[in-house]
Design a protein around this motif. Structure first.
Motif, mmCIF file in Angstrom:
data_model
loop_
_atom_site.group_PDB
_atom_site.id
_atom_site.type_symbol
_atom_site.label_atom_id
_atom_site.label_comp_id
_atom_site.label_asym_id
_atom_site.label_seq_id
_atom_site.Cartn_x
_atom_site.Cartn_y
_atom_site.Cartn_z
ATOM 1 N N LYS A 75 17.334 70.209 23.783
ATOM 2 C CA LYS A 75 18.002 69.869 25.042
ATOM 3 C C LYS A 75 17.166 69.023 25.991
ATOM 4 C CE LYS A 75 20.774 72.587 27.232
ATOM 5 N NZ LYS A 75 21.364 73.727 27.989
ATOM 6 N N LYS A 81 25.625 68.467 25.241
ATOM 7 C CA LYS A 81 24.425 68.990 25.896
ATOM 8 C C LYS A 81 23.141 68.350 25.369
ATOM 9 C CE LYS A 81 26.208 73.620 26.987
ATOM 10 N NZ LYS A 81 25.995 75.083 26.777
ATOM 11 N N TYR A 134 26.019 72.512 20.834
ATOM 12 C CA TYR A 134 25.437 71.678 21.892
ATOM 13 C C TYR A 134 25.918 70.237 21.772
ATOM 14 C CZ TYR A 134 21.975 75.274 23.229
ATOM 15 O OH TYR A 134 21.354 76.406 23.680
#
Length: 313
Positions: free
Chosen positions: A258, A304, A299
């Motif tokens: 991330k 993300k 994600y």
């Protein structure tokens, strides 16, 4: 210099220590993280200087033997092939090495000289040393280097008593010794009388130095958030059944996915799978791979993960 995998291992150790202590003193643990990384270079220097001290001890023994009342012809004219080995003489006369040992106050082999004697005894009893001394022909530079390499790999590096000694000096050295031994073997060709010894060279570049601090801080700051994500992907697992190291490795991996846009996702996952093979249970690598793959898909679908450059996701 340290590679990224070993830097990740050092961060893992510090995250583990912080979470186990239930402390929120990130600054204190960050200082210890940096300290433990730079101490790896001390270990590197200690291993090299140990060879110098062994060489000096061998010379001292020969000088004492010459003065014996009933000295033999061998005592009076000893074989100096080991003592005059080009690699060992280069280290002995390296001013940068001497300066580093002095400024960093590395007094280990003066205060704990029994380990110098222990290694010297192991060396002279080894077939590698015996064959080297018996060979009267002058070795080539390649042969000289091969002798040191074999001696280091088969006599010095695997010595259990030396390993225990380093563990008693600094607990984090337990994980650093294998890395340092490999580092020395790879560097043997480059080490000579002019080699510079500088602990700042522990990092490949400033980017690696930043990587360590950022990975540590961001993992700690976001670990509660990642707890929820991991729990959601392991509904049939009680928290107590998941090894603490597995949790930390997954949280570090998710931090990279991330918050580190320049590291490819597959590189991140593969790195933590490999670390798990060495530091956790036999099934951990498969478990971690499964959880991370699920979260990577989630994600990615939720946008993300934002990576810089093509082919990084």
């Amino acid at each position: 210099m340290l590679n990224r995998r070993h830097l990740r291992i050092k961060v893992m150790q510090s995250v583990y220590a912080l979470l186990q202590s239930n402390s929120d003193d990130i600054v204190k643990e960050e200082k210890f993280l940096n300290y433990s990384i730079y101490k790896i270079y001390d270990l590197y220097v200690l291993q090299l200087s140990l060879m110098v001290e062994v060489r000096n001890l061998a010379e001292k023994h020969q000088e004492i033997a010459k003065k014996k009342y009933l000295a033999t012809s061998e005592d009076k004219n000893p074989n100096r092939k080991f003592i005059d080995h080009p690699f060992l003489l280069g280290l002995k006369n390296n001013e940068s090495l001497k300066e580093y040992i002095s400024t960093q106050k590395l007094k280990n082999w003066k205060e704990d000289s029994e380990y110098v004697r222990l290694i010297w005894d192991a060396i002279r009893e080894s077939d590698i040393y015996v064959d080297f001394i018996k060979n009267s022909q002058s070795d080539s530079p390649k042969g000289d280097l091969n002798f040191i390499s074999e001696l280091y790999k088969k006599v010095i590096a695997p010595n259990d008593k030396l390993f225990d000694y380093y563990e008693s000096q600094l607990i984090t050295w337990v994980d650093d010794i294998p890395f340092v031994n490999t580092w020395i073997i790879k560097n043997l060709k480059k080490i000579n009388v002019n080699t510079r010894f500088d602990k700042n060279s522990i990092y490949k570049d400033y980017e690696d130095k930043e990587f360590v601090v950022d990975l540590f801080k961001k993992t700690v700051l976001h670990h509660h958030e990642f707890n929820e994500d991991i729990d959601a992907k392991t509904p049939n697992w009680d928290t107590d059944r998941i090894a603490e190291v597995d949790f930390i490795l997954m949280k570090m991996a998710l931090t990279e996915l991330k918050y580190f846009p320049s590291i490819p996702t597959r590189v991140t996952i593969n790195e933590y799978i490999e670390i798990a093979k060495d530091y956790s249970t036999t099934k951990s690598s498969f478990f971690i791979n499964g959880v991370l793959d699920k979260l990577l898909k989630e994600y990615t679908a939720a946008n993300k993960i934002k990576k810089i450059g093509r082919g990084l996701v």
